[in-house]
Each structure stands twice: as C-alpha cells, then as structure tokens.
Motif scaffolding. Structure first.
Motif, PDB file in Angstrom:
ATOM      1  N   LEU A 204      36.774  -6.496  11.193  1.00  0.00           N
ATOM      2  CA  LEU A 204      36.698  -5.621  12.362  1.00  0.00           C
ATOM      3  C   LEU A 204      37.098  -4.188  12.015  1.00  0.00           C
ATOM      4  CD1 LEU A 204      38.015  -7.823  15.319  1.00  0.00           C
ATOM      5  CD2 LEU A 204      35.667  -7.392  14.581  1.00  0.00           C
ATOM      6  N   VAL A 205      38.077  -4.019  11.146  1.00  0.00           N
ATOM      7  CA  VAL A 205      38.455  -2.669  10.719  1.00  0.00           C
ATOM      8  C   VAL A 205      37.302  -2.012   9.957  1.00  0.00           C
ATOM      9  CG1 VAL A 205      39.950  -1.375   9.140  1.00  0.00           C
ATOM     10  CG2 VAL A 205      40.943  -3.056  10.694  1.00  0.00           C
ATOM     11  N   VAL A 206      36.691  -2.753   9.049  1.00  0.00           N
ATOM     12  CA  VAL A 206      35.556  -2.209   8.291  1.00  0.00           C
ATOM     13  C   VAL A 206      34.408  -1.867   9.240  1.00  0.00           C
ATOM     14  CG1 VAL A 206      33.821  -2.728   6.533  1.00  0.00           C
ATOM     15  CG2 VAL A 206      36.198  -3.395   6.166  1.00  0.00           C
ATOM     16  N   THR A 248      17.415  -9.941   1.674  1.00  0.00           N
ATOM     17  CA  THR A 248      16.912 -11.235   2.134  1.00  0.00           C
ATOM     18  C   THR A 248      16.473 -12.115   0.974  1.00  0.00           C
ATOM     19  OG1 THR A 248      14.632 -10.424   2.400  1.00  0.00           O
ATOM     20  CG2 THR A 248      16.119 -10.202   4.298  1.00  0.00           C
ATOM     21  N   ARG A 249      16.346 -11.535  -0.224  1.00  0.00           N
ATOM     22  CA  ARG A 249      15.970 -12.309  -1.409  1.00  0.00           C
ATOM     23  C   ARG A 249      17.046 -12.274  -2.482  1.00  0.00           C
ATOM     24  NH1 ARG A 249      12.272 -15.884  -0.006  1.00  0.00           N
ATOM     25  NH2 ARG A 249      10.605 -14.931   1.225  1.00  0.00           N
ATOM     26  N   ALA A 250      18.176 -11.677  -2.173  1.00  0.00           N
ATOM     27  CA  ALA A 250      19.225 -11.508  -3.177  1.00  0.00           C
ATOM     28  C   ALA A 250      20.380 -12.460  -2.903  1.00  0.00           C
ATOM     29  CB  ALA A 250      19.727 -10.064  -3.174  1.00  0.00           C
ATOM     30  N   ARG A 251      21.303 -12.516  -3.849  1.00  0.00           N
ATOM     31  CA  ARG A 251      22.527 -13.283  -3.660  1.00  0.00           C
ATOM     32  C   ARG A 251      23.411 -12.579  -2.649  1.00  0.00           C
ATOM     33  NH1 ARG A 251      25.237 -14.588  -9.311  1.00  0.00           N
ATOM     34  NH2 ARG A 251      26.585 -15.752  -7.876  1.00  0.00           N
ATOM     35  N   ASP A 252      24.331 -13.343  -2.059  1.00  0.00           N
ATOM     36  CA  ASP A 252      25.185 -12.753  -1.047  1.00  0.00           C
ATOM     37  C   ASP A 252      26.065 -11.677  -1.664  1.00  0.00           C
ATOM     38  OD1 ASP A 252      26.122 -15.177  -2.320  1.00  0.00           O
ATOM     39  OD2 ASP A 252      28.007 -14.881  -1.251  1.00  0.00           O
ATOM     40  N   PRO A 253      26.134 -10.474  -1.023  1.00  0.00           N
ATOM     41  CA  PRO A 253      26.931  -9.373  -1.574  1.00  0.00           C
ATOM     42  C   PRO A 253      28.422  -9.621  -1.401  1.00  0.00           C
ATOM     43  CG  PRO A 253      26.022  -8.761   0.554  1.00  0.00           C
ATOM     44  CD  PRO A 253      25.449 -10.106   0.211  1.00  0.00           C
ATOM     45  N   ARG A 254      29.219  -9.057  -2.305  1.00  0.00           N
ATOM     46  CA  ARG A 254      30.674  -9.132  -2.237  1.00  0.00           C
ATOM     47  C   ARG A 254      31.203  -7.893  -1.525  1.00  0.00           C
ATOM     48  NH1 ARG A 254      30.801 -14.293  -2.639  1.00  0.00           N
ATOM     49  NH2 ARG A 254      30.004 -15.124  -4.612  1.00  0.00           N
ATOM     50  N   LEU A 255      32.113  -8.091  -0.597  1.00  0.00           N
ATOM     51  CA  LEU A 255      32.572  -6.983   0.237  1.00  0.00           C
ATOM     52  C   LEU A 255      33.228  -5.895  -0.589  1.00  0.00           C
ATOM     53  CD1 LEU A 255      32.987  -5.688   2.964  1.00  0.00           C
ATOM     54  CD2 LEU A 255      35.018  -7.104   3.304  1.00  0.00           C
ATOM     55  N   ARG A 256      34.097  -6.264  -1.516  1.00  0.00           N
ATOM     56  CA  ARG A 256      34.799  -5.250  -2.297  1.00  0.00           C
ATOM     57  C   ARG A 256      33.818  -4.370  -3.070  1.00  0.00           C
ATOM     58  NH1 ARG A 256      40.217  -5.000  -4.946  1.00  0.00           N
ATOM     59  NH2 ARG A 256      40.697  -6.775  -3.632  1.00  0.00           N
ATOM     60  N   ARG A 257      32.887  -5.002  -3.778  1.00  0.00           N
ATOM     61  CA  ARG A 257      31.912  -4.244  -4.567  1.00  0.00           C
ATOM     62  C   ARG A 257      31.029  -3.392  -3.663  1.00  0.00           C
ATOM     63  NH1 ARG A 257      28.254  -8.143  -7.700  1.00  0.00           N
ATOM     64  NH2 ARG A 257      30.309  -8.719  -8.519  1.00  0.00           N
ATOM     65  N   ALA A 258      30.584  -3.960  -2.547  1.00  0.00           N
ATOM     66  CA  ALA A 258      29.712  -3.214  -1.643  1.00  0.00           C
ATOM     67  C   ALA A 258      30.430  -2.018  -1.035  1.00  0.00           C
ATOM     68  CB  ALA A 258      29.203  -4.143  -0.533  1.00  0.00           C
ATOM     69  N   ALA A 259      31.714  -2.177  -0.691  1.00  0.00           N
ATOM     70  CA  ALA A 259      32.481  -1.069  -0.118  1.00  0.00           C
ATOM     71  C   ALA A 259      32.690   0.041  -1.140  1.00  0.00           C
ATOM     72  CB  ALA A 259      33.817  -1.572   0.409  1.00  0.00           C
ATOM     73  N   LEU A 360      39.474   1.677   1.504  1.00  0.00           N
ATOM     74  CA  LEU A 360      40.925   1.493   1.392  1.00  0.00           C
ATOM     75  C   LEU A 360      41.383   0.230   2.126  1.00  0.00           C
ATOM     76  CD1 LEU A 360      42.183   5.164   1.858  1.00  0.00           C
ATOM     77  CD2 LEU A 360      42.121   3.832  -0.255  1.00  0.00           C
ATOM     78  N   ALA A 361      40.766  -0.036   3.272  1.00  0.00           N
ATOM     79  CA  ALA A 361      41.113  -1.263   4.006  1.00  0.00           C
ATOM     80  C   ALA A 361      40.756  -2.500   3.200  1.00  0.00           C
ATOM     81  CB  ALA A 361      40.395  -1.280   5.355  1.00  0.00           C
ATOM     82  N   VAL A 362      39.589  -2.483   2.571  1.00  0.00           N
ATOM     83  CA  VAL A 362      39.166  -3.635   1.768  1.00  0.00           C
ATOM     84  C   VAL A 362      40.096  -3.837   0.582  1.00  0.00           C
ATOM     85  CG1 VAL A 362      37.334  -4.528   0.276  1.00  0.00           C
ATOM     86  CG2 VAL A 362      36.755  -3.475   2.473  1.00  0.00           C
TER      87      VAL A 362
END
Length: 379
Positions: A204-206, A248-259, A360-362
């Motif tokens: 929710l913060v993100v 939609t055709r990729a592996r699920d993204p990681r929050l830390r890397r995506a942020a 920073l939150a992540v």
C-alpha cells in the motif's frame, strides 16, 4: 489467459476511466463554473476512495453475483439523477453531493477481476501474468476513457459522455455478475473495523507513492509544455502498455529489482532542464519511466494477493485502488502548489522523489516494521 470475466471488467473500466472527466465537463456545461465542476470531481474521488473498500467488504461477505447488480443499478440511477435533477444554479454543496453520489456507487471492477484471477489461478507465474493483463487493461482504459469523454464533451454532448460512461460501467458490472462460475465463494462473515487486511503495509505504501507520481507528473508536463503534453504523456502510456504486454509472457517480476529500475530511470525527472528539452528527448524519458511502472504494479499486486486472506481478497484489492486514488489526489494538489511557487521542474522533481520514496520503502520495510514493534526505552 484472456477470459470472459476479464473482458467484462475491461470494458467496464473504460467507463470508470471516463466518468470523472465526463462529470467534470457535464457540471461545467450545466452550471458554467469550473470551480463547481472541480468540486463535483473532487467529491467523486473522495467518495470512491472511502466507499470502494467498504463495498468490497460486502462483496467478500456475500459474493459478487448478488452484490454487483445492486452496485450497477445504484450507479446508473445516481448518474441519471444527476443529469435530470442538477439545476444550472446549483450551490457548491449540491455539486459536492452530486460527486459524492456518483463516486460512492462506482464498482471496483479491478478488485472484482483480481479476486477472480486469484480464485482461479494458484501458481505465482500464472497470477503474475494475469495481473500483467490487468495492468494492460487499466492502461488501455485510461487511454480510451478520457479521450472519448473529452471528444463527446468537446462536441457539445457532455450528457452523452456521462451516459456512455455509465452504460459501460453498468453493463460490464452486470455481465460480471452473470458469470457466476468464476466468482470466489462468499466468506459469510464480516471483518472488523474498516476491513483493512493485515500485512499490506508495504504494497500500500508503494502504491501510494506511485499514485503521487501519477498525480504530479502530468501536471508538471502540462504546465511546462502545454503544446506537447498530449504527445509526451501518450508516449509514457505507450511505454506502459508495451511493458505490460511483455510481462504477460515473462516471469513474475521481483518488487525490489523492479523498484530499483523504476527509481533509476525516473532520475532524469529531477533535472531542471528536462521539461524544456526537445520533445523527442522528453517523450523518450517518459516512455522509459512508463515502461518501468508495470513491473512494480504487478509485483505489488502479487504481494497483495499473497498476504491477503482468501475471504478478504476483494477488500485487499479495493484498498490498493483507494490508496492509489488518494496518492493521485495528493500528488496533483502538491504539484499544483509547487508549480505556483517554484515552477514545473519542482513538480517533476516531486514525481521523481515519490518513486525514490517507493524504493526506500521496499529496501527498508523490514527494518521499519521491526523498529515500530520495539518497546520504547525505559525512562
């Protein structure tokens, strides 16, 4: 991956995206007041943010099939009442009430669709791809809906814009209600308090930070480059659409890397000269930022799904949507103040700062939670 319930929610969301602008134009056309139109639009946003999670609690408790038709009919009736009864000399309180009436009955179609995906799919990869399609549908809706509303209003048909938005919302919601086989089972027991599921602090913060970004950036661009704002913001939306389709055709993204990626590509937004750069450069930067947003959205949505109890899925997704809307409202209001005081680059910097805050939150959420749970030192 594409299903009937996804299609119904997708076309309904075009109406949801069109409703705020359609109401804005309609109230202005009826009363001749932009301030009154803005008051009605603000009432809609506040009501949607407050009422959305509470109607979602009803859906969690009683199921989608019995609750959705009531929401659809209430929303359509509210809009008909506004069109028929709103006087040209309506005082501010009446305009605010009109917005509150429309916003409080808006169905949370994204939450309903997300809950159905969660009920149907069990693998993390499958859910990630499903939520990527949800991001694509949402981006498409916010491209088509406001454009259609503005096009009709610009031709002197604001009532048609409002009625068309209501028709899309109501029909999508009713079809969703008829598709009973994909609906999650009802919980049959209410949740205490405001129905906020536990463990959703980080997503929710993100999400709120993303909302601030999307509230501030369009205002900064419109204030600095009004002649190119449509093209530049369109490039940002196009980047988000392409990235969503790729997910939609990729592996699920990681929050830390995506942020991390999102914060890095958004760094140029803090540069004072970006908004005055050539349009091609500005559009390229915003397209990259737009493309970096969907992985964060998908990762946070997956996190909401993982942390919410099965009987609170709809409420969890609705809270995410409400927090996002609140972030947009805060970002727009803050950016307007910043533009008036220091100019558009300050608002663009605010958009970049909000994404840095999300990173920073992540990175520090675990430490923040542990610190919050520490006992205060003895005096």
């Amino acid at each position: 991956m594409l299903t009937a319930f996804f299609a119904a929610a997708a076309w309904g969301r075009v109406g949801l995206a069109a409703t705020p602008l359609a109401l804005l134009w309609f109230v202005h056309d009826r009363t001749g007041s932009w301030s009154g139109a803005g008051l009605a639009a603000a009432g809609l946003a506040v009501a949607e943010a407050v009422a959305g999670p509470q109607t979602a609690r009803l859906v969690d408790r009683f199921g989608q099939p019995p609750v959705l038709p009531v929401l659809a009919l209430a929303h359509a009736a509210g809009l008909v009442a506004v069109v028929v009864l709103l006087p040209a000399s309506a005082p501010p309180l009446v305009l605010l009430t009109a917005g509150l009436l429309v916003g409080s009955t808006l169905p949370q179609l994204g939450a309903f669709s997300g809950a159905r995906w969660s009920h149907r799919l069990t693998s993390a990869t499958g859910l990630s791809r499903a939520f990527a399609w949800e991001a694509v549908a949402n981006s498409t809706a916010f491209l088509l809906g406001p454009v259609l509303a503005a096009w009709l209003a610009g031709r002197g048909l604001p009532e048609v814009a409002l009625a068309g938005a209501a028709g899309l919302v109501a029909s999508g919601t009713l079809v969703l209600a008829l598709l009973r086989s994909s609906a999650p089972p009802p919980a049959r027991r209410g949740t205490p308090g405001l129905g906020l599921p536990r463990g959703l602090g980080l997503p929710l913060v993100v999400t709120a930070c993303l909302g601030v970004h999307f509230g501030a950036l369009p205002l900064a661009v419109a204030a600095a480059r009004p002649e190119a704002a449509a093209a530049v913001l369109g490039a940002s939306s196009a980047g988000g659409l392409l990235a969503g389709l790729a997910l939609t055709r990729a592996r699920d993204p990681r929050l830390r890397r995506a942020a991390v990626v999102l914060a890095l590509v958004a760094t140029p937004l803090a540069l004072p000269g970006l908004l005055t750069a050539p349009v091609v450069v500005l559009a390229a930067v915003l397209a990259l930022v737009g493309a970096a947003v969907p992985p964060v959205v998908v990762a946070t949505t997956v996190l909401v799904r993982e942390r919410a109890a099965p009987q609170q899925l709809t409420s969890a997704f609705a809270w995410s949507a409400s927090v996002s809307a609140a972030g947009v409202a805060v970002g727009s209001a803050a950016a307007g103040q910043v533009v008036d005081r220091v100019g558009p680059p300050g608002a663009s910097g605010l958009a970049a700062l909000s994404l840095a805050a999300a990173l920073l939150a992540v990175l520090g959420w675990g430490r923040i939670v542990r610190c919050a749970r520490c006992d205060p030192p003895a005096s």
